[in-house]
Design a protein around this motif. Structure first.
Motif, PDB file in Angstrom:
ATOM      1  N   TYR A 247       0.832  -1.212   0.000  1.00  0.00           N
ATOM      2  CA  TYR A 247       0.000   0.000   0.000  1.00  0.00           C
ATOM      3  C   TYR A 247       0.863   1.257   0.000  1.00  0.00           C
ATOM      4  CZ  TYR A 247      -1.893   3.767   2.955  1.00  0.00           C
ATOM      5  OH  TYR A 247      -2.182   4.977   3.514  1.00  0.00           O
ATOM      6  N   ILE A 248       1.906   1.267   0.830  1.00  0.00           N
ATOM      7  CA  ILE A 248       2.787   2.438   0.886  1.00  0.00           C
ATOM      8  C   ILE A 248       3.410   2.704  -0.484  1.00  0.00           C
ATOM      9  CG2 ILE A 248       4.930   3.337   1.868  1.00  0.00           C
ATOM     10  CD1 ILE A 248       2.631   3.421   3.813  1.00  0.00           C
ATOM     11  N   THR A 249       3.867   1.632  -1.134  1.00  0.00           N
ATOM     12  CA  THR A 249       4.487   1.771  -2.456  1.00  0.00           C
ATOM     13  C   THR A 249       3.473   2.233  -3.498  1.00  0.00           C
ATOM     14  OG1 THR A 249       6.069   0.014  -1.927  1.00  0.00           O
ATOM     15  CG2 THR A 249       5.760   0.539  -4.252  1.00  0.00           C
ATOM     16  N   LEU A 250       2.303   1.580  -3.531  1.00  0.00           N
ATOM     17  CA  LEU A 250       1.291   1.916  -4.532  1.00  0.00           C
ATOM     18  C   LEU A 250       0.739   3.321  -4.335  1.00  0.00           C
ATOM     19  CD1 LEU A 250      -0.735  -1.428  -4.766  1.00  0.00           C
ATOM     20  CD2 LEU A 250       0.937  -0.530  -6.393  1.00  0.00           C
ATOM     21  N   LYS A 251       0.607   3.738  -3.078  1.00  0.00           N
ATOM     22  CA  LYS A 251       0.090   5.076  -2.821  1.00  0.00           C
ATOM     23  C   LYS A 251       1.039   6.140  -3.363  1.00  0.00           C
ATOM     24  CE  LYS A 251      -1.512   8.203   0.789  1.00  0.00           C
ATOM     25  NZ  LYS A 251      -1.754   8.431   2.224  1.00  0.00           N
ATOM     26  N   GLN A 252       2.338   5.937  -3.138  1.00  0.00           N
ATOM     27  CA  GLN A 252       3.312   6.889  -3.651  1.00  0.00           C
ATOM     28  C   GLN A 252       3.319   6.887  -5.173  1.00  0.00           C
ATOM     29  OE1 GLN A 252       4.933   9.082  -1.895  1.00  0.00           O
ATOM     30  NE2 GLN A 252       6.054   9.925  -3.652  1.00  0.00           N
ATOM     31  N   GLU A 253       3.253   5.697  -5.768  1.00  0.00           N
ATOM     32  CA  GLU A 253       3.227   5.609  -7.233  1.00  0.00           C
ATOM     33  C   GLU A 253       1.975   6.275  -7.799  1.00  0.00           C
ATOM     34  OE1 GLU A 253       3.510   1.477  -8.096  1.00  0.00           O
ATOM     35  OE2 GLU A 253       5.673   1.353  -7.679  1.00  0.00           O
ATOM     36  N   ARG A 254       0.841   6.067  -7.136  1.00  0.00           N
ATOM     37  CA  ARG A 254      -0.410   6.678  -7.595  1.00  0.00           C
ATOM     38  C   ARG A 254      -0.332   8.190  -7.527  1.00  0.00           C
ATOM     39  NH1 ARG A 254      -4.646   8.095  -4.152  1.00  0.00           N
ATOM     40  NH2 ARG A 254      -6.585   8.630  -5.227  1.00  0.00           N
ATOM     41  N   ARG A 260       1.812  13.856 -12.244  1.00  0.00           N
ATOM     42  CA  ARG A 260       2.337  14.066 -13.591  1.00  0.00           C
ATOM     43  C   ARG A 260       1.215  14.395 -14.565  1.00  0.00           C
ATOM     44  NH1 ARG A 260       5.710   9.676 -12.346  1.00  0.00           N
ATOM     45  NH2 ARG A 260       4.261   8.246 -13.383  1.00  0.00           N
ATOM     46  N   ALA A 261       0.108  13.629 -14.466  1.00  0.00           N
ATOM     47  CA  ALA A 261      -1.024  13.873 -15.361  1.00  0.00           C
ATOM     48  C   ALA A 261      -1.598  15.272 -15.129  1.00  0.00           C
ATOM     49  CB  ALA A 261      -2.104  12.814 -15.144  1.00  0.00           C
ATOM     50  N   GLN A 266      -2.135  20.861 -16.885  1.00  0.00           N
ATOM     51  CA  GLN A 266      -1.997  22.283 -16.596  1.00  0.00           C
ATOM     52  C   GLN A 266      -1.106  22.965 -17.626  1.00  0.00           C
ATOM     53  OE1 GLN A 266      -3.528  24.203 -14.008  1.00  0.00           O
ATOM     54  NE2 GLN A 266      -4.785  22.326 -14.067  1.00  0.00           N
ATOM     55  N   ASP A 267      -0.036  22.282 -18.020  1.00  0.00           N
ATOM     56  CA  ASP A 267       0.859  22.836 -19.035  1.00  0.00           C
ATOM     57  C   ASP A 267       0.123  22.978 -20.367  1.00  0.00           C
ATOM     58  OD1 ASP A 267       3.531  23.651 -19.895  1.00  0.00           O
ATOM     59  OD2 ASP A 267       3.532  21.791 -21.070  1.00  0.00           O
ATOM     60  N   MET A 268      -0.669  21.957 -20.728  1.00  0.00           N
ATOM     61  CA  MET A 268      -1.436  22.026 -21.961  1.00  0.00           C
ATOM     62  C   MET A 268      -2.455  23.157 -21.909  1.00  0.00           C
ATOM     63  SD  MET A 268      -4.699  21.192 -23.243  1.00  0.00           S
ATOM     64  CE  MET A 268      -5.361  19.916 -22.214  1.00  0.00           C
ATOM     65  N   LEU A 269      -3.132  23.310 -20.766  1.00  0.00           N
ATOM     66  CA  LEU A 269      -4.132  24.372 -20.626  1.00  0.00           C
ATOM     67  C   LEU A 269      -3.501  25.755 -20.744  1.00  0.00           C
ATOM     68  CD1 LEU A 269      -6.283  22.931 -17.674  1.00  0.00           C
ATOM     69  CD2 LEU A 269      -6.891  22.976 -20.102  1.00  0.00           C
ATOM     70  N   ARG A 270      -2.321  25.918 -20.161  1.00  0.00           N
ATOM     71  CA  ARG A 270      -1.636  27.216 -20.261  1.00  0.00           C
ATOM     72  C   ARG A 270      -1.273  27.535 -21.708  1.00  0.00           C
ATOM     73  NH1 ARG A 270       0.792  25.523 -15.365  1.00  0.00           N
ATOM     74  NH2 ARG A 270       2.524  24.584 -16.548  1.00  0.00           N
ATOM     75  N   LYS A 271      -0.767  26.525 -22.416  1.00  0.00           N
ATOM     76  CA  LYS A 271      -0.383  26.752 -23.818  1.00  0.00           C
ATOM     77  C   LYS A 271      -1.597  27.070 -24.687  1.00  0.00           C
ATOM     78  CE  LYS A 271       3.764  23.867 -23.675  1.00  0.00           C
ATOM     79  NZ  LYS A 271       4.410  22.610 -24.135  1.00  0.00           N
ATOM     80  N   LYS A 300     -11.430  18.781 -16.370  1.00  0.00           N
ATOM     81  CA  LYS A 300     -10.281  19.258 -15.605  1.00  0.00           C
ATOM     82  C   LYS A 300      -9.927  18.263 -14.497  1.00  0.00           C
ATOM     83  CE  LYS A 300     -10.287  23.304 -17.755  1.00  0.00           C
ATOM     84  NZ  LYS A 300     -11.529  23.164 -18.541  1.00  0.00           N
ATOM     85  N   LEU A 301      -8.650  17.939 -14.406  1.00  0.00           N
ATOM     86  CA  LEU A 301      -8.157  17.067 -13.341  1.00  0.00           C
ATOM     87  C   LEU A 301      -7.933  17.869 -12.073  1.00  0.00           C
ATOM     88  CD1 LEU A 301      -5.466  15.003 -15.309  1.00  0.00           C
ATOM     89  CD2 LEU A 301      -7.798  14.307 -14.740  1.00  0.00           C
ATOM     90  N   GLU A 302      -8.312  17.269 -10.933  1.00  0.00           N
ATOM     91  CA  GLU A 302      -8.008  17.906  -9.648  1.00  0.00           C
ATOM     92  C   GLU A 302      -6.563  17.638  -9.271  1.00  0.00           C
ATOM     93  OE1 GLU A 302     -10.555  16.957  -6.433  1.00  0.00           O
ATOM     94  OE2 GLU A 302     -12.403  17.390  -7.534  1.00  0.00           O
ATOM     95  N   LYS A 303      -5.963  18.580  -8.603  1.00  0.00           N
ATOM     96  CA  LYS A 303      -4.607  18.345  -8.120  1.00  0.00           C
ATOM     97  C   LYS A 303      -4.658  17.210  -7.103  1.00  0.00           C
ATOM     98  CE  LYS A 303      -0.512  20.581  -6.250  1.00  0.00           C
ATOM     99  NZ  LYS A 303       0.106  21.841  -5.773  1.00  0.00           N
TER     100      LYS A 303
END
Length: 649
Positions: A247-254, A260-261, A266-271, A300-303
Motif C-alpha cells: 500500500y505504501i508503495t502503490l500510494k506513492q506511485e499513484r 504528472r497527469a 496544466q501545461d497544456m491548458l496554459r499553452k 479538468k483534473l483535480e490536483k
C-alpha cells in the motif's frame, strides 16, 4: 456476488462532511485493512456498516443470509453468566444447525420415498451450513480462542461481569471470533492484548476463512493478515491491492502518476489559453475559437491530494549527563502486598534503547514507573547517574487537566512561552486555529496523546521513559514519533505493543514476567527468536526427561521382578513349565516402543489442533478423515501404552 457493497455513502455532522461518496466492495473470505487519519471517518463508516448509524446518502448492502459480526465497544454481561458461557453464546446458530442435522440424520433412518429425498436435501444443506459457520468442534474452538487472547483457564468459569474493562473487551472479541460470521468487523482488535495475544490473533485471522474488515494501527498485523488496504481519504475510499508495505508503495506511485497527469494537463491548458489569447481577433480567430470550444469540453483534473499533515516532532536536545543513566540493585516492585518482581539488578547507559515486554499484569508499567522515579521500590536501591533527567510519558494522559484548553495546558508547564510560541509549537502537533482553544476534556485519545508529546519534548531530558507512547496515534503520527526518537541522543526505555515500533527503535529488550526481569540483547524480533529457541529446547528437554522417566520405571520394574524371581528360586520355587528362566526384554525394543508412543502423541496433538482450523472443519471430507484418523491413533496409542505399562521380565 460481493458479500458487502458500500455505494456512495455521504455523512455530515453539522457543516462538517465526514463521508462524501465512499464506495467499495468486499468479497467472501477477503481480508481488508482500513487505514486513515484519526477523525477521518473510519469509526463513522464502521457504525454505518453495522447499522448503528444511518447515512445521509448512499447504501450498504449485505448479501442475503450473510451474518455480520461486530465487537461491541461496551459489551453487556448478564448477572451469573460465566466467561465460557458468554463466549459459547456466539455459537448458538451452529449449535442449532448441528441439532437439526442430527435430527435430520435420525429422520433419514426411518424415511422412504419423497420424505427420504427431502431429508437428504436437508441433510446436505445443514452440513454445508455447519461448515460455513465454523464446523463441528465448537467447544474446542471456544477454549482455543480464550487461551489465545490471553484469558487463562482460571478465568473461564468466572462471572463475566466481574472482569476488568480490558478483560471484558477480550471476552467480547472471543465471542465474535468463534461465532463463524460471514464477515467480521474489527476496530483496533489488538487493543487490550499483550504481544503474545496479538501474535496469536494475527495467526488466527490469517487462517480464518471469514471475510474481515479491520481497522488497525498495527503495521505488522496489516502486513501479515490482509490482502487489500482501503484508505479513507477526504471522505472517499481509495483501494490498494496488497498488504501494508505494498500500500505504501502503490500510494506513492499513484500520487506521482496523478501529479504528472495534472501537471501535464496544466501545461497544456496554459499553452492553449496563451494561443487563444494571442490569436483571438487575428487572421487565426476561427482556429482560436475552435480551440476554446475544445478547451471548455476538457474534463479538468483535480490536483492530487498528498496529505503530508503529521506532527513535526523535533528531538529535544539531550541533557548532558554521565555515561551511566541508572543503576538498580536488588530491586523489588509491586503494589500493596503483591510483589510483581524482585531481586532485579540492571544498568542503563547513555544512548541505550530498551524495549519492555511481557504479559498483561506482569508489572511492566510498575517497573517503568519505578526506574523513572514515579514509584518507590519495595526493596533494593535505584541510583540515578550524574545529571540524569527523565522525561516520563504516561499512557493514560491523566496528568492533563480537563478544564484547560490545549494552549493553557502548555502554558501551565511552560509559563514563559509567548502566545505566538505556544501557537507555533502546537501547530507542529496539528493543533491549528481554533483547535488550540479546545478543552482537553473534549479531545480525542489521539489528540490527548499528541498534546502530551508536545509538552514532553520541550523538556531537555537525558533519557525518555515511555509507557505505550503509540496508543491512539495514527500511522502518520507513529512515524513522526519514531523519527524523533531515532534522532534523540539520550537513552530510551519504552513499553509498547507495536512490534514494528519496538523493532525500529530498540537494541535491548527487558522481559517482565515470572516475578523477575530478564535482559536480552537485540530488538523485539531478536527477543522473539530467542524465546522460540528456548521454548523448542525446553520441549525437547521435557520429552527427553519423560522418556528417561519411562525407561527408569521399566528398568526398576524389571529389576524388582528379577529380584523376586531370584528369591523364589532360592526358596526352591518350581521352575517354569518351559524349563527356562525368563530374561528381561530387549532394552532396544523398549526404546523403540517409547519413541513410537511419542510420535503417536505428537501426531494426535497435531490432528486435534487441526480440528479448529477452517481448512479442516469447513471441509466435510477432510473433517471426517481427520476424525477417523484420530480414532485409529487413539486405539493404537492405547495399545502401545498398555504394552509399555505391562512391560515385564
Amino acid at each position: 456476488m460481493s458479500l458487502l457493497s458500500i455505494d456512495g455513502l455521504k455523512k455530515h455532522f453539522g457543516a462538517q462532511e465526514i463521508l462524501r461518496g465512499a464506495s467499495t466492495k468486499i468479497d467472501p473470505g477477503e481480508k481488508v485493512g482500513m487505514v486513515g487519519r484519526n477523525g477521518g471517518g473510519k469509526t463513522t463508516l464502521f457504525r454505518i456498516i453495522a447499522g448503528e448509524e444511518v447515512p445521509d446518502w448512499g447504501s450498504v448492502t449485505l448479501r442475503r443470509g450473510a451474518r455480520l459480526g461486530v465487537v461491541p465497544q461496551r459489551p453487556v454481561f448478564h448477572p451469573g453468566v460465566t466467561v465460557r458461557e458468554y463466549v459459547a453464546g456466539g455459537l448458538s446458530e451452529v449449535r442449532q444447525a448441528i441439532q437439526e442435522y442430527e435430527d435430520c440424520t435420525h429422520r433419514m433412518g426411518h424415511a422412504e420415498g419423497e420424505d427420504l429425498e427431502r431429508a437428504m436435501r436437508d441433510h446436505d444443506r445443514l452440513s454445508s451450513r455447519i461448515e460455513e459457520l465454523g464446523g463441528w468442534e465448537t467447544e474446542r474452538r471456544v477454549e482455543v480462542v480464550l487461551g489465545g487472547i490471553g484469558l487463562v483457564e482460571q478465568f473461564w468459569d468466572r462471572e463475566a461481569a466481574t472482569l476488568s474493562g480490558g478483560e471484558k473487551n477480550r471476552v467480547a472479541l472471543a465471542r465474535e471470533l468463534v461465532a463463524g460470521h460471514d464477515i467480521l468487523l474489527l476496530d483496533e482488535p489488538t487493543n487490550h492484548l499483550d504481544l503474545e495475544g496479538i501474535e496469536w490473533l494475527e495467526r488466527y485471522l490469517k487462517d480464518l476463512h471469514t471475510a474481515i474488515l479491520v481497522v488497525s494501527h498495527d503495521r505488522r498485523l496489516l502486513t501479515n493478515c490482509v490482502s487489500r488496504i482501503i484508505e479513507l481519504e477526504r471522505g472517499e475510499i481509495v483501494s490498494y491491492t496488497g498488504n501494508y508495505p505494498k500500500y505504501i508503495t502503490l500510494k506513492q506511485e499513484r500520487y506521482e502518476s496523478e501529479l504528472r497527469a495534472f501537471e501535464q494537463q496544466q501545461d497544456m491548458l496554459r499553452k492553449e489559453k496563451a494561443f487563444i489569447d494571442k490569436h483571438m481577433g487575428s487572421q487565426r480567430t476561427a482556429e482560436a475559437k475552435g480551440r476554446q470550444k475544445r478547451l471548455e469540453r476538457v474534463e479538468k483534473l483535480e490536483k492530487p491530494n498528498h496529505d503530508v499533515r503529521r506532527p513535526v516532532i523535533r528531538a529535544p536536545k539531550a541533557a548532558r549527563g554521565g555515561e551511566e543513566v541508572l543503576k538498580a540493585e536488588g530491586v523489588s516492585g509491586g503494589y500493596g502486598d503483591k510483589v510483581l518482581f524482585k531481586d532485579v539488578d540492571l544498568r542503563i547507559g547513555r544512548g541505550q534503547r530498551i524495549g519492555i515486554v511481557g504479559p498483561n499484569g506482569a508489572g511492566k508499567s510498575t517497573f517503568l514507573k519505578l526506574i523513572a522515579g514515579k514509584l518507590d521500590p519495595m526493596s533494593g536501591i535505584v541510583e540515578r547517574g550524574h545529571g540524569a533527567v527523565c522525561a516520563y510519558y504516561d499512557q493514560d494522559t491523566s496528568h492533563l487537566r480537563g478544564d484547560h484548553t490545549a494552549a493553557e495546558e502548555l502554558r501551565r508547564h511552560y509559563p514563559a512561552m509567548t502566545d505566538q510560541q505556544v501557537r507555533d509549537h502546537l501547530a507542529r502537533f496539528l493543533f491549528r486555529g481554533d483547535e488550540i482553544e479546545k478543552l482537553v476534556s473534549l479531545l480525542s485519545g489521539g489528540e490527548r496523546a499528541r498534546l502530551s508529546l508536545s509538552i514532553l519534548v520541550l523538556s531537555e531530558p537525558s533519557w525518555f521513559a515511555l509507557d505505550e507512547p503509540t496508543n491512539h496515534l495514527d500511522l502518520a503520527s507513529r512515524t513522526a514519533l519514531e523519527e524523533m526518537l531515532g534522532e534523540f541522543q539520550g537513552a530510551i526505555i519504552c513499553i509498547s505493543h507495536d512490534r514494528a515500533f519496538l523493532d525500529g527503535i530498540t537494541n535491548t529488550t527487558y522481559e517482565v514476567g515470572g516475578g523477575t526481569v530478564r535482559e536480552f540483547e537485540g530488538n523485539y524480533s531478536a527477543w522473539r527468536a530467542t524465546k522460540e529457541a528456548e521454548s523448542s529446547a525446553a520441549s525437547d528437554e521435557r520429552q527427553k526427561r519423560e522418556a528417561a522417566a519411562r525407561r527408569a520405571a521399566v528398568e526398576a520394574e524389571a529389576k524388582r521382578q528379577q529380584q523376586a524371581a531370584q528369591q523364589q528360586q532360592q526358596k526352591g520355587a518350581p521352575k517354569s513349565t518351559s524349563g527356562k528362566r525368563k530374561n528381561p526384554r530387549n532394552p532396544f525394543k523398549l526404546e523403540q516402543l517409547e519413541q513410537r508412543i511419542m510420535k503417536l502423541e505428537e501426531e494426535l496433538k497435531k490432528l486435534h489442533d487441526s480440528l479448529v482450523t477452517e481448512a479442516v472443519y469447513k471441509d466435510a471430507a477432510k473433517l471426517r478423515d481427520t476424525q477417523f484418523r484420530i480414532a485409529e491413533l487413539e486405539m493404537e496409542l492405547e495399545a502401545a501404552n498398555e504394552e509399555w505399562i505391562n512391560w515385564d521380565a
